[in-house]
Structures are given as structure tokens and as C-alpha cells.
Scaffold this motif. Sequence first.
Motif, PDB file in Angstrom:
ATOM      1  N   ARG A 106      19.918 -48.410 -15.974  1.00  0.00           N
ATOM      2  CA  ARG A 106      18.475 -48.315 -16.182  1.00  0.00           C
ATOM      3  C   ARG A 106      18.071 -48.945 -17.502  1.00  0.00           C
ATOM      4  NH1 ARG A 106      16.639 -42.397 -14.034  1.00  0.00           N
ATOM      5  NH2 ARG A 106      18.356 -42.063 -12.575  1.00  0.00           N
ATOM      6  N   GLY A 143      27.451 -52.236 -11.029  1.00  0.00           N
ATOM      7  CA  GLY A 143      28.228 -53.275 -10.357  1.00  0.00           C
ATOM      8  C   GLY A 143      28.239 -53.117  -8.854  1.00  0.00           C
ATOM      9  N   GLU A 144      27.381 -52.267  -8.322  1.00  0.00           N
ATOM     10  CA  GLU A 144      27.214 -51.960  -6.901  1.00  0.00           C
ATOM     11  C   GLU A 144      28.372 -51.163  -6.318  1.00  0.00           C
ATOM     12  OE1 GLU A 144      26.235 -55.756  -5.260  1.00  0.00           O
ATOM     13  OE2 GLU A 144      24.140 -55.559  -5.847  1.00  0.00           O
ATOM     14  N   ASP A 145      29.514 -51.120  -7.033  1.00  0.00           N
ATOM     15  CA  ASP A 145      30.611 -50.306  -6.531  1.00  0.00           C
ATOM     16  C   ASP A 145      30.969 -49.195  -7.507  1.00  0.00           C
ATOM     17  OD1 ASP A 145      31.646 -51.801  -8.533  1.00  0.00           O
ATOM     18  OD2 ASP A 145      33.222 -52.759  -7.341  1.00  0.00           O
ATOM     19  N   GLY A 173      13.555 -46.057 -18.043  1.00  0.00           N
ATOM     20  CA  GLY A 173      14.143 -45.292 -16.949  1.00  0.00           C
ATOM     21  C   GLY A 173      14.012 -45.997 -15.617  1.00  0.00           C
ATOM     22  N   VAL A 174      13.531 -47.261 -15.646  1.00  0.00           N
ATOM     23  CA  VAL A 174      13.433 -48.015 -14.400  1.00  0.00           C
ATOM     24  C   VAL A 174      14.826 -48.476 -13.985  1.00  0.00           C
ATOM     25  CG1 VAL A 174      12.533 -50.101 -13.323  1.00  0.00           C
ATOM     26  CG2 VAL A 174      11.087 -48.758 -14.842  1.00  0.00           C
ATOM     27  N   VAL A 175      15.140 -48.221 -12.734  1.00  0.00           N
ATOM     28  CA  VAL A 175      16.483 -48.518 -12.241  1.00  0.00           C
ATOM     29  C   VAL A 175      16.662 -50.022 -12.055  1.00  0.00           C
ATOM     30  CG1 VAL A 175      18.083 -48.157 -10.345  1.00  0.00           C
ATOM     31  CG2 VAL A 175      16.616 -46.304 -11.097  1.00  0.00           C
ATOM     32  N   VAL A 176      17.758 -50.551 -12.536  1.00  0.00           N
ATOM     33  CA  VAL A 176      18.078 -51.954 -12.344  1.00  0.00           C
ATOM     34  C   VAL A 176      19.148 -52.091 -11.263  1.00  0.00           C
ATOM     35  CG1 VAL A 176      18.966 -54.032 -13.451  1.00  0.00           C
ATOM     36  CG2 VAL A 176      17.464 -52.501 -14.715  1.00  0.00           C
ATOM     37  N   GLN A 177      20.149 -51.226 -11.328  1.00  0.00           N
ATOM     38  CA  GLN A 177      21.162 -51.173 -10.270  1.00  0.00           C
ATOM     39  C   GLN A 177      21.349 -49.716  -9.903  1.00  0.00           C
ATOM     40  OE1 GLN A 177      24.783 -53.018 -11.665  1.00  0.00           O
ATOM     41  NE2 GLN A 177      24.407 -54.878 -10.501  1.00  0.00           N
ATOM     42  N   PHE A 178      21.444 -49.416  -8.619  1.00  0.00           N
ATOM     43  CA  PHE A 178      21.587 -48.016  -8.220  1.00  0.00           C
ATOM     44  C   PHE A 178      23.013 -47.536  -8.424  1.00  0.00           C
ATOM     45  CE2 PHE A 178      17.633 -49.147  -6.292  1.00  0.00           C
ATOM     46  CZ  PHE A 178      16.878 -48.009  -6.500  1.00  0.00           C
ATOM     47  N   ASP A 193      24.923 -40.800 -13.772  1.00  0.00           N
ATOM     48  CA  ASP A 193      24.920 -40.882 -12.307  1.00  0.00           C
ATOM     49  C   ASP A 193      25.257 -42.309 -11.846  1.00  0.00           C
ATOM     50  OD1 ASP A 193      22.679 -42.230 -12.990  1.00  0.00           O
ATOM     51  OD2 ASP A 193      21.285 -41.080 -11.756  1.00  0.00           O
TER      52      ASP A 193
END
Lengths: 881, 78
Positions: free
Chosen positions: A838, A850-852, A842-847, A834
Motif C-alpha cells: 500500500r 509480488g502476487e504470490d 492506504g491505497v492498495v497497489v498489490q493485494f 496482511d
Amino acid sequence: MANVPPIPKRISAIKFGLMSPKEVRKMSATPIITADTYDDDGFPIDMGLMDTKLGVIDPGLRCKTCSGRAGECPGHFGHIELVAPVVHVGFNKIIRKLLRASCRKCSRILLDPAQKQHFMDQLTAVEEIGHRPDDLINEVYKEASKVKICPYCNEEQLDIKFEKPTEYLENGEKLTPTEIRDRFENIPDEDIRVVGMDPNNARPEWMILTVLPVPPVTVRPSITLESGQRSEDDLTHKLVDIIRINQRFQENREAGAPQLIIEDLWELLQYHVTTFFDNSVSGIPPARHRSGRPLKTLSQRLKGKEGRFRGSLSGKRVNFSARTVISPDPNLSINEVGVPIPIARILTVPIIVTPRNIEQLKVYILNGTLIHPGANYVFRPDGRRIKVTEINKEDLAEKIEYSWMVERQLKDGDIVLFNRQPSLHKMSIMAHSVKVLPNKTFRLNPAVCPPYNADFDGDEMNMHALQTEESRAEAKILMRVQENILSPRFGGPIIGGIHDHISGLFLLTRFENRISAKDAFDILRKAKAHELPDPASHDENGIPYWTGKQIFSQILPESLNMGFPAQVCSHCDVCQEEECPNDAYVVIRNGNLLKGTIDEAAIGAFKGKIQERIIKDISSEAGAKFIDDMTKLAIRAIMRTGLSFGIADEDIPKEARIQINEVLGKAEDAVQNLIRSYENKELEPLPGRTLDETIEMSIMQKLGKARDETGNIADSHMGLENSAVIMARSGARGSILNLTQMAACVGQQAVRGERIRRGYAGRTLPHFEAGDLGSDAHGFVKASYKSGLNPTEYFFHAIGGREGLVDTAVRTSQSGYLQRRLVNALQDLEVHYDLTVRDTRGVVVQFKYGEDGIDATKSDFSKPDAIQRIIRSVMNKEAAE
Amino acid sequence: MTKFSLLDHELVPKHEIMSEGELKSVLSKYSIEKEQLPKIKVHDPVIKEIGATVGEVVKIAKKSHTAGEADYYRLVIE
């Protein structure tokens, strides 16, 4: 399984402590009392050092403790009861501190109760915030050893001296380990806590050994030599010594031997136990083997580069690998690696015998180990390994059946991994297919040097032969050179033409080169182009000729369409694109190079737009083929014209020399003017700068400008027929600055971005007056490399040059450490389907990665011109329809 | 002295407390638990400014070099 507690996700704490004699005896499988190992029949003696209760290493025997066979039994500890206590060398420091901090009579720590309470409070506080208590504990020891009269029993404290390696003297008299142990035994629990020890896990008296744990035989296996003789491990030898002395000690004491002999034996026992732990303690001669080699005892096994940690856990030797010097071979594909026959004969690939390959495998076995595509080993289904020899090879070839396995020698087409250290990015390890070649070096296409950062001045590289079908498939799909042409660093190709490839194609495609059919086929021969397009035109005699652009077009895929400015582009204010007067705008239509000169921007490593376009529009396979053809074409092309560079190429006409001298003279005057106005305090300081900084900056600027001007003069006298200019302009090698320095003026030498100022007080060299701010006194080199530097210039040049060397040395180590820390911090982050990044929990580091969510490899040099290109190609298509 | 709002500074991105419903849809979008979100401390000046409490989730519209603006979600913790 229900009552098995779940495995905790995180280890909250690890506890270390000392081992009590009780614990040693409890974990011991047997006491060891005889120094002998095996009886006459070769069986381990009971209660000897090789007792089968300690585990087994010989096949066929069973462990008496766990009834496991060799390999199953992990080994079990034994113990030796020492006749008299001895000091453990590892704890000398703490023993010494404790002796000084405790009372010689009542054993209490020499602090009054209030002080003790104060330190205890501090200790708990430090523990709560999770800091290390070391500093605090050292203070406790310091305070306690200052006290001269015991606050509890008023006993006067004597001076304790420690003598290497294991002796303690109290006012010059030796303290025996027994005495030390007695003192430690009497320290009350609450006092032990004050010195930071936990009385439940580490009583101080346990630092004096009364019983010695004997490591399992699996830790010190004996090896049987070819002669049938057994050779024991160093640790076993040491244990034999300990037991012998222990026995002699006991006999002597029971016989009532004089005190002197007892003391000698005690010391000897101490020596052996000390060297058992650490054979490199200063102050004692290391225990030696009969041959004179120092024994490798416990601490030697762990310490240092070859030790357990650095040598066996962090780094290991690998099987099926090879290492040798690399050399170039432009005839190989970029996907290939040349493997020397001697290496190919040793590395193997396991092949399972099937109806499809049995006949072929028989041929390999019949070839034996000596003839190249042979086989080295055959495995029966039960796992037994049979070496292929000249004697048994016919037999074996007959015997193999389906489901047997043959270890076949490496041959052409096998997939291997190829690596050059330092492995800084993923392109440092790539998969190549093998090409077995004579001689002793690995061969690789020079176009793959950039990703490995390799050259051929003696570099060595490693190769790993893949052993499973899965790994080969994975390597071929993900790690092949052609799959790594585009770098995820900047979305462009990291593999492409270098040096002569660029010069060659530049020479071929610039101007209107007239190439005869014979020459054209000669250039294109290696690129496997067998037909020529219609000739460009015919010369005066009616003989057809082709242009270099046509020749180059033969290796371009037919569907390629692109336009971009070349490296030689002079960045005019308004780009005329196709109408460029310098032929510096490349236009490719339907795989035909119509306009422009091919140079670094088109085919270079890191910059080549053509490889990038081919890979993104067609396939990486087409990209690899293009690079293969392009490099071969370029080499033939450069050989047709020839490209050499000599000292005469740096020649500039006399009037240019005069012009240069004029420029330098003017600059010199300008500097003198600046200095004069500075000395007359007329100089205006620049905003935010002091006067001194201002004059330095203005001088640097003036001289820098002067050097550039001389460069321009020299450059204007060296046209595009000069090979150095060709190389610099096309981006093949070198720069215009290099040329300037060779032909016109070397320029200002700098240390830390400033003019050279160090040396004597007020001046750099005795040749100058103190306080001279002039250009030549501070490292401006007027000469060119060709004309030669005068002695002071030469010296300044050496200063500047050295700074460069020091910088690179420091930078590599610093950036290496920086990278290591980054890698360690980021290594287990993962991009999920997705596109979230992570960690393992499973902790999210970036949603979004690279943000894009863009894969840099697929971006166009990380520039947003994809849209325009797509629009253009769609419009072209529509226009065509 | 005038009190400045932290949020007016150009380097402070927009923070807002998320509603239950919003939060639910974000968690289901990424199929994660609240604890798997990145964290932010209650002592953080910006959290004090918008008055979020422990257990709430804030949505941050962060400026990004690559995407212009990117949404981040952070769980407020002790």
C-alpha cells in the motif's frame, strides 16, 4: 485545540507574488537608519543593522520584538527606506518586456481591446486544463511590442534598449527607475492580467524597489574572533554600503547638489542594491571584501553545488563518520571491518555511567585521548560538555557519577555502518563490527567485495559510528553482513568465494589428492579444525594420507546434505548424478563431501549453493562461519599447489597452429564464395532481410563459427593442468572466450553489432579497395593476442574497444537515472502484515506482495525445487529410521 | 463487420462486476474503504464492454508470472 483547523493532507496550491512596499513596511520590526552596528560597549545600536528588534544571536540578550532568547527568537525583518527607487536585478527580464509592451504615455498594454479579450480567454482556458501559460504570455509580449502607435492615445512608441546590468534607454536617453515606476503604476489592473500577472499579488511597479527589506540578524550572524574582534557577515557589509550611500544621497539632494553628482550617487545605490541580491551579475564588477575576496550575497547563498539547496538541504555533512581507502584482509571475518587507529581515536560512542561500567569508563578517561581505548568527552547531566585533556583526565575520572555520559573511543566489537557509493541496493550499507588495526586504511574481507562492488584499486568507503543502543541493536539484527548474505534479488548468496578461493578449492577437491597429516593441518590451521577424520588410505610406505574432499569436509556443518551439478558440469543429455565420470556432481552427506569438485557453483558469490543451503537450513551465523573458514582454507590450499599464469601458458603446439590457420583459411574462402555469389546476384535473401543484410549476416555467422572452431582447437590442446583453463572452468576468473582470444584468434570486431564499415567512402581504410567485402577489410582479426595483431587489425580492435568504453559510460548514467526515477516513484510503498502493498494513504497497489506473497530472499534461487528437496529429506529421515 | 468482444483477446484478463456481498467481504478482508482500492476509468474499453458503472467494483483475474493467477479489484471512477 478545538478551533484549530485540521492539517490538510495535501497542499493544493502554493502562491508566489511580489512584495509591495506596504507589505515590507508592515512586516518590518524597525526602520534601519544608521550604518553602525555596535556601540563602544559592544551593544547593538538602536535602528542600526544589529538592532535587537531584528532578533538576537548573542547569548544573554533578549529580542525586543518577541522577547525570545538567542535560539528561541526566529529573527525579524527590518527595512531601509531608499531615497530614490532602484531596479531589482532579478526582474530585469520582465521589466524590459513590460516597458516594450506598454504605452510610454498612457501606460496601457499596446493591444486593442478585442485582442486583449482574445488572449484573456485563452489564458483562462489554459489555466483550466492546468497547463503552463508561459508560451501564451510570451506571445502577448511579442504582439504588444510590435505595435508602434498606441491604440488608446495615439502616442508614438519609442525603441527601448536594455543595457547591462540595470539600465534602460529610450531612444538613447536613460529612463530613471522613477520614470519606469511611474509608467508601471499607471497600468490598469485589467491590462496587467493580460500579461499573466495578478494585480493583487504582483503589481509591476513593485519590481522597482522603494523600500528594501533587511534580513534578520539570524540570517547574517556576526562571529567573534579569538582576538575579541567582531567579524560581520557579508550581507551585513553589503547593507552597510547601501545605508551609507543612501544617506549621502539624501544629504546631497537636500543640499541641492548638481544633477551630475545626484546621478552618480543614484547609480552607486543601484550598484549596491544589485550586488546585495546577486554578486555575479554580468556587466558589473563583483563587490569585494577588503581582502579582495568577492562577497557572498543572497543569490550566491542559494546557487550551485555548495548552495542552500544542493549543499544544505538535499545533502549534509554527518558527524561520527569516517572515510578512507580500503584494502583487503583475509584474516578478518566477513562481519568485521578493520578500522585504523587514527580513526578509532576520533570516532566515539556515548556510554551512560552506571554502577556496572563506572570502573571501566574511568580507565578510558584515564587513558585520555591519546592512548587508544580512551575517552574524548564527558557530559554532565545538565548537558555541559567537558573535553578530556591530559591535564584534567585524572580529575574527570574521579568526578564522574552515575547518569553522567562518557564519549568513549571506538573499540573492537562496536557496531558500525560501512558503505560504498553508489548505494544501489540495500547491501551497499551493511553493519560490521569494529576491529581496530594499525595503519591508515579500512580493511575488509575480500569475500564481501561483491555486495559493495568494491575492489582495491583505490576505492574509498565510508563508516558511520552508531550512537544509540537502539540503532546498534537494529543494525546488528537487520544490517549485519551475515544477515545479508542472501540477496533479495534472486534468493541466492551474494557473498561467497571469489577468484583464488574458487581456484583453491577446485585444486584441493578435484581428483584424488593425497595429502599428508602435516599438510592437512597446515591447510586447516586457519580454519580452526584441530582433528582429522580417519585417513582415506595409506600409501606404499604405509603412511596415512587424506583426500582434498576430506579436508574440505572439515569445515562443513555436520547436518548438511545436498547434491547438485558443479560449474564444470558438461551438461550431458542424461545426468548420471553421483556416477558422473567428470566428478562434476557434488554430493554432500552428513557434512561429508563424497563426490564432486568444489567450484563456483558450490561456493562462489552469486552462485554458491553451499552457503545458501547452510543459511537456509541452519543459520546465517553458520553461513558466515562457513564463508570465513572456506576463504581461509582456500587460500592455504592454493598456496600449497601454487597457481600462476604466464605467456607460456598460451602456447599451443605447431600442429594446432596449422589447424587453426586451416580453419581460418577455409572461413576466408567461404566468405569469398559468399561475396562472389552476392556479386553474381545468386545469393538468396533470408526471409525478411534485404540482400545486403543477408550477406552481412552470413559473413558474420561464418566468421563467428570459425573463431569458435579455432577456440575449440586451442582448448583441446590445453588440458585441466593449464592454470587459465582451471580458472575459466571453475568459474574463478576469465572465460574460455578470453583464452581463445589469447591463444587462437581474436575474432570479429564489431560496432553496434555489425562489422566495421565506417571510415572512407566504400572502404574502412586506404589499405583496402573500395567495395571490398572481405573479412580483413571489415575488422576480422585473425591473429591472437599472443601472436600479436597487424596494424590494420590493431586499428579495428581499437575501434571495437572504444565502443565498449563509450557503452559503459552511457549505460551507467542512463541506468542511474532510470533507477532514481523508480526509487522516487516506489519509495513510500510498504508491505503490510496482511501482505498487501500500500501507499501512504492506504491505497492498495498489490493485494499480495509480488502476487504470490513470497519473500524472494527465502526462495531457492527463485526456482521451485524446494518441494523435491523437502520430500527427499523426509524420505531420507524415514529410511534412516 | 463482425464485432469482436474485447474479452476474447488472450491479453485481456477476465473482468466481472462484483456483487454487494462479495465486495463487502473483500473490503473487510483487507479492512479498507472502497476508495482505497485501485481505480479504473469508466471510459476504459473493458469497463464499457462489461457495462460497469461509476462506484461499482470489478474483479479482475490477472495472469501472473509468479502466482499463475492473481485477483485484483478495481473501483470504477469518472
